[in-house]
Scaffold this motif. Structure first.
Motif, PDB file in Angstrom:
ATOM      1  N   ALA A   1      -9.682  -7.986   3.421  1.00  0.00           N
ATOM      2  CA  ALA A   1      -8.569  -8.712   3.211  1.00  0.00           C
ATOM      3  C   ALA A   1      -8.430  -9.228   1.678  1.00  0.00           C
ATOM      4  CB  ALA A   1      -8.485 -10.103   3.839  1.00  0.00           C
ATOM      5  N   LEU A   2      -9.584  -9.731   1.049  1.00  0.00           N
ATOM      6  CA  LEU A   2      -9.740 -10.038  -0.504  1.00  0.00           C
ATOM      7  C   LEU A   2      -9.260  -8.860  -1.286  1.00  0.00           C
ATOM      8  CD1 LEU A   2     -12.380 -12.724  -0.337  1.00  0.00           C
ATOM      9  CD2 LEU A   2      -9.830 -13.369  -0.872  1.00  0.00           C
ATOM     10  N   VAL A   3     -10.004  -7.779  -1.082  1.00  0.00           N
ATOM     11  CA  VAL A   3      -9.854  -6.593  -1.830  1.00  0.00           C
ATOM     12  C   VAL A   3      -8.239  -6.058  -1.892  1.00  0.00           C
ATOM     13  CG1 VAL A   3     -10.499  -4.230  -2.242  1.00  0.00           C
ATOM     14  CG2 VAL A   3     -12.312  -5.879  -2.001  1.00  0.00           C
ATOM     15  N   GLU A   4      -7.795  -5.963  -0.571  1.00  0.00           N
ATOM     16  CA  GLU A   4      -6.363  -5.420  -0.263  1.00  0.00           C
ATOM     17  C   GLU A   4      -5.487  -6.345  -1.014  1.00  0.00           C
ATOM     18  OE1 GLU A   4      -6.519  -3.687   4.203  1.00  0.00           O
ATOM     19  OE2 GLU A   4      -6.164  -5.815   3.915  1.00  0.00           O
ATOM     20  N   ARG A   5      -5.586  -7.599  -1.041  1.00  0.00           N
ATOM     21  CA  ARG A   5      -4.598  -8.594  -1.513  1.00  0.00           C
ATOM     22  C   ARG A   5      -4.773  -8.315  -3.229  1.00  0.00           C
ATOM     23  NH1 ARG A   5      -5.059 -14.678   0.081  1.00  0.00           N
ATOM     24  NH2 ARG A   5      -3.945 -14.909  -1.535  1.00  0.00           N
ATOM     25  N   SER A   6      -6.077  -8.064  -3.637  1.00  0.00           N
ATOM     26  CA  SER A   6      -6.130  -8.156  -5.221  1.00  0.00           C
ATOM     27  C   SER A   6      -5.701  -6.687  -5.709  1.00  0.00           C
ATOM     28  CB  SER A   6      -7.779  -8.478  -5.383  1.00  0.00           C
ATOM     29  OG  SER A   6      -8.251  -9.592  -5.167  1.00  0.00           O
ATOM     30  N   VAL A   7      -6.053  -5.827  -4.792  1.00  0.00           N
ATOM     31  CA  VAL A   7      -5.471  -4.336  -5.380  1.00  0.00           C
ATOM     32  C   VAL A   7      -3.971  -4.292  -5.238  1.00  0.00           C
ATOM     33  CG1 VAL A   7      -5.474  -1.841  -4.879  1.00  0.00           C
ATOM     34  CG2 VAL A   7      -7.918  -3.194  -4.871  1.00  0.00           C
ATOM     35  N   ALA A   8      -3.469  -4.704  -4.264  1.00  0.00           N
ATOM     36  CA  ALA A   8      -2.052  -4.738  -4.166  1.00  0.00           C
ATOM     37  C   ALA A   8      -1.069  -5.538  -5.177  1.00  0.00           C
ATOM     38  CB  ALA A   8      -1.560  -5.675  -2.962  1.00  0.00           C
ATOM     39  N   GLU A   9      -1.860  -6.556  -5.886  1.00  0.00           N
ATOM     40  CA  GLU A   9      -1.440  -7.121  -7.025  1.00  0.00           C
ATOM     41  C   GLU A   9      -1.337  -6.171  -8.216  1.00  0.00           C
ATOM     42  OE1 GLU A   9      -3.194 -11.105  -7.398  1.00  0.00           O
ATOM     43  OE2 GLU A   9      -2.092 -11.616  -5.630  1.00  0.00           O
ATOM     44  N   LEU A  10      -2.221  -5.311  -8.296  1.00  0.00           N
ATOM     45  CA  LEU A  10      -2.408  -4.427  -9.357  1.00  0.00           C
ATOM     46  C   LEU A  10      -1.027  -3.386  -9.374  1.00  0.00           C
ATOM     47  CD1 LEU A  10      -6.187  -3.587  -9.573  1.00  0.00           C
ATOM     48  CD2 LEU A  10      -5.005  -5.349 -10.820  1.00  0.00           C
ATOM     49  N   ASP A  11      -0.454  -3.204  -8.226  1.00  0.00           N
ATOM     50  CA  ASP A  11       0.690  -2.590  -8.126  1.00  0.00           C
ATOM     51  C   ASP A  11       0.203  -1.006  -8.547  1.00  0.00           C
ATOM     52  OD1 ASP A  11       2.957  -2.116  -7.072  1.00  0.00           O
ATOM     53  OD2 ASP A  11       4.310  -2.786  -8.588  1.00  0.00           O
ATOM     54  N   LEU A  12      -0.735  -0.547  -8.209  1.00  0.00           N
ATOM     55  CA  LEU A  12      -1.295   0.862  -8.674  1.00  0.00           C
ATOM     56  C   LEU A  12      -0.798   2.134  -8.070  1.00  0.00           C
ATOM     57  CD1 LEU A  12      -5.119   0.128  -8.766  1.00  0.00           C
ATOM     58  CD2 LEU A  12      -3.639   0.196 -10.592  1.00  0.00           C
ATOM     59  N   GLY A  13       0.091   2.020  -6.871  1.00  0.00           N
ATOM     60  CA  GLY A  13       0.571   2.921  -6.337  1.00  0.00           C
ATOM     61  C   GLY A  13       0.276   3.358  -4.969  1.00  0.00           C
ATOM     62  N   GLU A  14       0.921   4.252  -4.516  1.00  0.00           N
ATOM     63  CA  GLU A  14       0.370   4.720  -2.643  1.00  0.00           C
ATOM     64  C   GLU A  14      -0.627   5.454  -2.749  1.00  0.00           C
ATOM     65  OE1 GLU A  14       3.692   5.579  -0.359  1.00  0.00           O
ATOM     66  OE2 GLU A  14       4.446   3.377  -0.683  1.00  0.00           O
ATOM     67  N   HIS A  15      -1.065   6.065  -3.974  1.00  0.00           N
ATOM     68  CA  HIS A  15      -2.528   6.957  -3.848  1.00  0.00           C
ATOM     69  C   HIS A  15      -3.520   5.991  -3.674  1.00  0.00           C
ATOM     70  CE1 HIS A  15      -2.195   5.749  -7.981  1.00  0.00           C
ATOM     71  NE2 HIS A  15      -3.073   6.771  -8.602  1.00  0.00           N
TER      72      HIS A  15
END
Ligand code: PNS
Length: 164
Positions: free
Chosen positions: A53-67
């Motif tokens: 959950a923490l990785v998901e939230r943190s990566v989502a904040e980077l807005d890197l794209g759906e890939h």
């Protein structure tokens, strides 16, 4: 042919150094799977579901794209996951000779087991000394970890300390 890369780790907890490796991998590879894995050599500090959950939230904040996707794997070998999803590359961050010594046998084993190659990325100097174990230690002794981890992790560690 598109290249799928897996960025594996315990992420116990995820740090800004990890996120730097993820962001740079996202610029190199067609698809990136950030994979929270059980490390058989370590006792986890944060339960697997919470780490995911923490990785998901943190990566989502980077807005890197759906890939870029975040998932977990605790069924067996890391290369089994790679084979299942058609990933031919693992990406690891290397901060020092200690990391080289730790990662080299695993890279050779993973290539031997399934032909999966390991690509090493050198850290951004800003994150060169950050590790999950130091973050855990600093947090447990009441220090400020906000320069080293994403906001969601700092908040999680603060809450954990408050409940002790
Ligand atoms: O963040 P970590 O703890 O350094 O990550 C290490 C990890 C989880 C990537 C490593 O322990 C691992 O690959 N675990 C899966 C078990 C496995 O496949 N072992 C055999 C091949 S090395």
């Amino acid at each position: 042919m598109s290249t799928i890369a897996v960025v594996p780790g315990s992420f116990d907890p995820v740090t800004l150094g990890h996120l730097d490796v993820v962001a740079r991998s996202a610029r190199i590879f067609d698809e990136v799977h950030v994979l929270v894995v059980h490390n058989p050599g370590k006792t986890a500090f944060i339960p697997l579901e919470e780490r995911v959950a923490l990785v998901e939230r943190s990566v989502a904040e980077l807005d890197l794209g759906e890939h870029v996707v975040v998932t977990s794997w605790s069924e067996g070998l890391l290369v089994d996951y790679c084979v299942n999803v058609g990933a031919r590359v693992l990406v690891k961050g290397i901060r020092s000779q200690v990391d080289v010594a730790y990662e080299t046998p695993m890279a050779i084993m993973n290539r031997s087991l399934a032909g999966v190659e390991t690509v090493f990325l050198l850290p951004d100097p800003a994150h060169a000394l950050v590790s999950s174990s130091l973050v855990r230690q600093v947090a447990s002794l009441g220090g400020d970890v906000t320069p080293y981890v994403p906001g969601a992790v700092a908040e999680y560690l603060r809450r954990e300390e408050d409940t002790r």
